[in-house]
Design an enzyme around this catalytic site. Structure first.
Site, PDB file in Angstrom:
ATOM      1  N   GLU A   5    -133.995  66.060 -35.717  1.00 42.87           N
ATOM      2  CA  GLU A   5    -133.474  66.745 -34.531  1.00 42.87           C
ATOM      3  C   GLU A   5    -132.032  67.216 -34.725  1.00 42.87           C
ATOM      4  O   GLU A   5    -131.108  66.790 -34.014  1.00 42.87           O
ATOM      5  CB  GLU A   5    -133.617  65.852 -33.288  1.00 42.87           C
ATOM      6  CG  GLU A   5    -135.083  65.572 -32.951  1.00 42.87           C
ATOM      7  CD  GLU A   5    -135.289  64.865 -31.616  1.00 42.87           C
ATOM      8  OE1 GLU A   5    -134.336  64.227 -31.129  1.00 42.87           O
ATOM      9  OE2 GLU A   5    -136.395  64.946 -31.082  1.00 42.87           O
ATOM     10  N   GLU A  52    -143.477  64.721 -33.110  1.00 38.25           N
ATOM     11  CA  GLU A  52    -143.391  63.545 -32.244  1.00 38.25           C
ATOM     12  C   GLU A  52    -144.043  63.913 -30.921  1.00 38.25           C
ATOM     13  O   GLU A  52    -143.509  64.732 -30.166  1.00 38.25           O
ATOM     14  CB  GLU A  52    -141.931  63.146 -31.993  1.00 38.25           C
ATOM     15  CG  GLU A  52    -141.200  62.717 -33.240  1.00 38.25           C
ATOM     16  CD  GLU A  52    -139.749  62.291 -32.977  1.00 38.25           C
ATOM     17  OE1 GLU A  52    -139.378  62.071 -31.804  1.00 38.25           O
ATOM     18  OE2 GLU A  52    -138.992  62.197 -33.957  1.00 38.25           O
TER      19      GLU A  52
END
Ligand code: GAL
Length: 701
Positions: free
Chosen positions: A185, A340
């Site tokens: 991220e 995810e």
């Protein structure tokens, strides 16, 4: 015994699959589009994010067997395990990861390895304290969290090269490692230290060539901030009254986005050179607006992102829906995966949501697929016993009991296995697109027009209306190809440069329908206010002039359509003077009552709508979409119940319809004709019942 034979076969197949040279593995740059299912050896990617380093080794075999039983064929590993892989500078220990891979591979599970740079080890930060990023007050972040590094720090770059090279060398030929996730991220923090300042000054020099050009572009004469040497240029750090030049601030965001891409590329280059047969991705964050993903993703083989729908109203599918579509739009010619996917309650210091019914996790998995995912990997296999995320549930809880979420995941895993051939090669096809501008998003972060303004909400007003009418939507960026769309909606297009104006003009001249809304054409590419009459360079296309506007903090206006219907409106009111456009609605109150609020302009075969305000309810947006769809000949699905999504993937000769019920009540949807249930093979009547928290996947025969 049966199990043993099964496992042997799986191992044989995986070794064989690796030994057969795949076309792209031989080339430096994989051909596009990237086929995720082929990459995973022909299996639909169904995975978990797994942290073997958090558990006793004796647990690994039990975990892998339970994963295999649930249809899991993919794991992401190691993205936070730097300290375990490099316990001291230049000393590597990958034996534990080899053992974990052996156990997982033996159960038919392939892996993507995360490069672990999102969480530098304590020893590294202690030895090189300047790796820590500096906040806007000039204070370096202290050790204890993650993502706390400075992108430009030479010690961090050297450490990055070392760990990525070591991992790549060790795993370049590993049959169970099919790819890499870079970092985790990427995005913040912004760093305000001397190294970053020097890098920004260099970036400005390359961009503007001369200080005269920079001073002019940024309008630095305001408050006499003219720079006479490159070294004087500051960062948009904390200043008295938090005042800074918006042009400088926009360039700093561009600089940070490009620097993030370059940091990612540094890792990609190492991996491509050492391990050319393995694919590379990153886990992006959907609607996150710190980074221009349409640029970042040019460096990757395919897009992956992290989908956490549980923060919002659980029946509001448009939130995750838009995120999926935006992510797909950043690499538009191919499908993507979810790296995810939410699998339980979210939380860090406390729980952050309410629990979802187990069936909803299956619906969200299918939603990912319906929007173009060829892989769904669940965060995480089991909830951690340690650290910050003890409240962030995985599929299993800490006790490993095969709970209802595990049963649900197992069901989905088996079904997706069954649907693989049907799904393979199918894509989302849209005639409508939403234009999202990174420059505009950054400029609004720097100077939102009013406190109540929310750019994403602007996007959602239009997006949700199309989706509720059963119409697919793509997301475009200024760099995308606009030519195949019938309708482009570009809400609040605040920052415009010449090339975007030209692309939109060509689109309309070629017969396209363009929808614009308030705060369009206000700024040039330097974040400087235009001196043209608003909506600036798009005024002619829109056929309106704006000589006055009314930001209304906390107030409601009223908009009156030509048929007399009244709608409440909020946030902002552009008072429109049509030049060539016709008026669709006027304001109902105040000193500008009777003035135009929404218009339509015809230019040859093209049409431009200008919506000067933000409606407080969905109805006017639904009416607008109905009008546009009828004009553009776009099929709609009438009567879609609230909380039920209709989504379609297509491939030659096949239409795959997903009906997704996010509500706790059984629902019905009436389709244009009967279809076949892709899971049962049975025929379904045109009126399709969908049980609570359930899914129907239908196809033509
Ligand atoms: C994601 C992140 C994961 C994990 C998860 C739950 O954003 O990539 O590493 O932290 O959130 O907090």
């Amino acid at each position: 015994m049966r199990m043993r034979v099964g496992l042997g076969l799986v191992v044989l197949i995986s070794v064989f699959a690796f030994a057969v040279p795949r076309g792209w593995a031989q080339q430096k740059v994989p051909p596009k589009p990237f086929d995720l299912i082929e990459w995973n050896g022909g299996k639909f990617i169904f995975g978990v994010d797994y942290y073997p380093e958090h558990w006793e080794e004796s647990q690994w075999e039990k975990d892998a067997a339970m994963m295999q039983a649930a249809g899991i064929n993919f794991v992401r590993l190691a993205e936070f395990a730097w300290v375990k892989m490099e316990p001291a500078e230049g000393r590597f220990d990958l034996a534990w990861l080899d053992r974990a891979l052996k156990v997982l591979n033996a159960h038919g599970i392939k892996a993507v390895l995360g490069t672990p740079t999102a969480s530098p080890p304590a020893w590294l930060m202690a030895k090189y304290p300047d790796i820590a990023a500096m906040d806007e007050n000039g204070v370096r972040y202290r050790y204890g969290s993650r993502r706390n590094y400075c992108l430009h720090n030479p010690n961090f770059i050297a450490a990055t090269r070392r760990i990525v090279t070591a991992m790549a060398e060790h795993y370049k030929k590993h049959p169970g490692v099919i790819g890499w996730q870079i970092d985790n991220e990427l995005g913040e923090p912004y760093c305000y230290d001397a190294v970053c300042r020097a890098a920004f000054q260099k970036w400005c020099r390359v961009k503007y060539q001369s200080l005269d050009a920079l001073n002019k572009a940024w309008g630095t004469i305001f408050w006499g901030h003219t720079y006479l040497s490159w070294a004087e240029i500051p960062l948009p750090w904390n200043t008295l009254y938090k005042a800074f030049n918006p042009s400088l601030a926009l360039d700093y965001r561009r600089f940070h986005s490009e620097a993030t891409r370059d940091y990612l590329r540094l890792q990609v280059d190492i991996l491509r050179q050492i391990a050319p047969g393995q694919a590379i991705t990153h886990n992006a964050m959907g609607m996150y607006d710190g980074i221009d993903y349409s640029d970042l993703h040019t460096v990757l083989d395919f897009v992956a992102w992290d989908n956490y729908p549980m923060f919002a109203d659980q029946a509001n599918y448009a939130g995750p829906g838009l995120s999926h579509d935006l992510m797909r739009g950043t690499k538009p010619k191919q499908n993507f995966m979810v790296m995810e996917q939410q699998s339980g309650l979210p939380g860090w210091t406390t729980f952050w949501g309410r629990q979802a019914a187990p069936g909803l996790f299956r619906v969200w998995d299918y939603q990912s697929v319906a929007h173009g995912a060829d892989g769904v990997c669940h965060f995480r296999w089991r909830t951690s016993r340690y650290g910050t995320e003890q409240y962030w549930q995985g599929i299993l809880d800490q006790d490993s009991y095969p709970n209802a979420r595990y049963q649900t995941v197992s069901r989905t895993g088996k079904e997706l296995g069954q649907l693989t051939d049907l799904l393979r090669g199918s894509r989302v096809v849209s005639s409508v697109a939403l234009l999202v501008s990174p420059d505009t998003r950054w400029a609004f972060q720097i100077q939102p027009p009013v406190k109540d303004f929310n750019y994403n909400q602007q996007l959602h007003h239009y997006y949700d209306a199309f989706r509720h009418a059963g119409i697919s939507v793509d997301v475009l960026f200024p760099r995308s190809d606009f030519s195949k769309y019938k309708v482009i909606v570009a809400p609040a297009l605040f920052v415009l440069d010449e090339s975007l104006v030209e692309k939109l003009t060509t689109f309309v001249k070629n017969g396209g329908t363009l929808v614009l809304s308030y705060r369009t054409g206000v700024k040039d590419q330097h974040n400087v206010f235009t001196n043209q009459t608003l909506p600036g360079p798009l005024a002619e296309l829109a056929g309106v002039a704006i000589h006055d506007y009314d930001p209304q903090v906390g107030q409601e206006q009223e908009v009156v359509a030509t048929d007399g219907t009244h709608w409440p409106a909020r946030v902002w009111f552009d008072i429109l003077d049509p030049t060539t456009a016709q008026t669709l609605a006027t304001y109902g109150k105040g000193y500008y009552a009777g003035k135009a609020a929404a218009t339509l302009n015809r230019l040859g075969n093209g049409t431009v709508f200008y919506i000067g305000t933000e409606f407080s309810s969905p109805e006017p947006y639904a009416r607008l979409v109905d009008f546009i769809a009828k004009e553009a000949g776009l099929p709609q699905l009438a009567g879609l119940p609230q909380g039920v999504e209709f989504a379609v993937r297509e491939k030659p000769g096949k239409k795959i319809i997903f009906l997704l019920n996010y509500t706790e009540n059984p629902q019905k949807v009436t389709l244009d004709r009967p279809y076949q249930n892709a899971l049962t093979g049975e025929s379904e009547a045109a009126e399709v019942p969908i049980p609570a928290f359930d899914v129907k996947v239908l196809t033509n025969r």
